[in-house]
Structures are given as structure tokens and as C-alpha cells.
Motif scaffolding. Sequence first.
Motif, PDB file in Angstrom:
ATOM      1  N   GLY A   4       0.814  -1.212   0.000  1.00  0.00           N
ATOM      2  CA  GLY A   4       0.000   0.000   0.000  1.00  0.00           C
ATOM      3  C   GLY A   4       0.842   1.255   0.000  1.00  0.00           C
ATOM      4  O   GLY A   4       0.544   2.228  -0.707  1.00  0.00           O
ATOM      5  N   LEU A   5       1.926   1.233   0.770  1.00  0.00           N
ATOM      6  CA  LEU A   5       2.801   2.401   0.830  1.00  0.00           C
ATOM      7  C   LEU A   5       3.526   2.622  -0.491  1.00  0.00           C
ATOM      8  O   LEU A   5       3.943   3.746  -0.801  1.00  0.00           O
ATOM      9  CB  LEU A   5       3.825   2.229   1.953  1.00  0.00           C
ATOM     10  N   GLY A   6       3.675   1.550  -1.257  1.00  0.00           N
ATOM     11  CA  GLY A   6       4.358   1.677  -2.536  1.00  0.00           C
ATOM     12  C   GLY A   6       3.486   2.229  -3.650  1.00  0.00           C
ATOM     13  O   GLY A   6       3.985   2.511  -4.750  1.00  0.00           O
ATOM     14  N   VAL A   7       2.207   2.390  -3.382  1.00  0.00           N
ATOM     15  CA  VAL A   7       1.276   2.906  -4.394  1.00  0.00           C
ATOM     16  C   VAL A   7       1.321   4.432  -4.421  1.00  0.00           C
ATOM     17  O   VAL A   7       1.225   5.079  -3.374  1.00  0.00           O
ATOM     18  CB  VAL A   7      -0.161   2.428  -4.097  1.00  0.00           C
ATOM     19  N   ARG A   8       1.442   4.976  -5.597  1.00  0.00           N
ATOM     20  CA  ARG A   8       1.383   6.429  -5.745  1.00  0.00           C
ATOM     21  C   ARG A   8      -0.059   6.832  -6.006  1.00  0.00           C
ATOM     22  O   ARG A   8      -0.697   6.329  -6.916  1.00  0.00           O
ATOM     23  CB  ARG A   8       2.270   6.882  -6.905  1.00  0.00           C
ATOM     24  N   GLY A   9      -0.547   7.722  -5.184  1.00  0.00           N
ATOM     25  CA  GLY A   9      -1.930   8.141  -5.350  1.00  0.00           C
ATOM     26  C   GLY A   9      -2.564   8.476  -4.016  1.00  0.00           C
ATOM     27  O   GLY A   9      -1.882   8.670  -3.012  1.00  0.00           O
ATOM     28  N   ASP A  10      -3.894   8.517  -4.006  1.00  0.00           N
ATOM     29  CA  ASP A  10      -4.604   8.923  -2.803  1.00  0.00           C
ATOM     30  C   ASP A  10      -4.825   7.729  -1.867  1.00  0.00           C
ATOM     31  O   ASP A  10      -4.417   6.599  -2.134  1.00  0.00           O
ATOM     32  CB  ASP A  10      -5.930   9.584  -3.170  1.00  0.00           C
TER      33      ASP A  10
END
Length: 247
Positions: free
Chosen positions: A89-95
Amino acid sequence: MTVVDEARAAAGLLTILPVGRREIPAGSEAGAVLWFPLVGSLVGVLAAAAYGLGEALLGSLYGAAFALTVSAIVTGGLHHDGLADTADGLGVRGDLTRRLAAMRDSGIGAYGALALVAYALLATAALARLSPPDAAGALVCGHTLGRWAALAQLTFVVPAREDGLGAAFSATLPGFALGSAVAVAITLVAGGFLAGLSAIAGAALAAAAMALLARRAVGGRTGDTLGAAVLVTELVVYSVLAAYLVT
């Protein structure tokens, strides 16, 4: 719900031990989570026994790896899944919505795999530096304080969403105080007074950091952030004790 039922519910949630799972009625969740540190200490004792067996057979490195393997099996990989999902989850760029969606994905991505490998390598390395008695004590301390970190997050961090494990449980301030007293007592007995204090200090910093991360990264706690807090705190405890006890 009786105290025994609450204890069995906590053990049934956090482990695969055949204690008989108990459904937790609404309003009884706070009583069940008070048992988290004590259940953690039980898993720590089992891991310490595994360490003793592995160390006697093939040395400290094997003993440390065997202990962590047994711990993962006894807990059903619950916390490892949380660590992996949180890292993904932390690796996802976005909101926040995209991060929460990634954390719910049943697959493990690159960040999750790296987090699990890093935890295994670092925890094994830290435990392998300790003498057998100190490593056994560290395992009990780490498992106890890891579950205490989850209790802290349940007390001070709001749920990120309305469903899921993070929203299903909560803790009160009096309950947190009682759980903290139990965790501190177990840690001081298992690790020794001064070493235990250093482990508690490290665990407090790790728990606070993981709670802050949960708030800022995903808007609150989830079952995954609770699991991540458990393993990160465990790792910090092992590392602190290795640094303190090894001269």
C-alpha cells in the motif's frame, strides 16, 4: 462474555492454537484485545523453545531462523500478511483510496515481498548475535511488545474504513493501561531489568512511528497496519537487545 472466553477469542484470532474460536459479541472487543500482550508472550515462549532446539542442533543462526519460522506458523502468518500488504500500500502512488485498495489485494507485490525478506533477514541476524538465554528472552520480549504495539494502535488510531479487522476491534485508555502493565511486567522478567527497559523504550518508539504512519499514509488503522506494527516492533526489540547485550 467471560474472561476465559475473551482470552480464548484473542488466542483464536492471533494464533492457530486449538483453543476453540469464540465469536466476540458487540461491545466485548475491548476485553478481548487486553489479552493481546499475554497471547504474544505465549507465542514468544513457543518460539524460544524452537530456538533452543534449533540452536542445539545446528547453532544460533539456525535456531533464530527456526524460531521465527515457528512463530510465523503458530500465528498463521497473520502479521506477515499485514506487513506485506502495508508495504504494498505504501508503494502505491496516489490517494488513500488507491492505497487501501492495494492493501486489500490478496496478492503480494514487490514491496510486500521485500518487506518480508527484510524482516526475516534482519530479525534472524539480530537474534543470532545473542547468547542462547538472551535470545530466548528476546523472543518473549519481542512477541509480547509486538502485540502491545497493536493494542496501542487500537487505542490511539481511528479506523481507516468502516469494515475489516481494524474496525472490528478497539481498546479503551484504562484497558491500554492494564495491557501496558502486563506487557511491561513480562518484558522485565523475560529480558532483565535494564535490558527490558531498553526493549520497552524501543517498542514505544516503534509503536508510535507505526501509529503515525497509519494515520498519515492510509488515514487510520486497518488489520494490515496492526500486523505491520507487530512485526516492526518485534524487529526493533530484537535489534535493541542485540545492541544492548552484545559487547
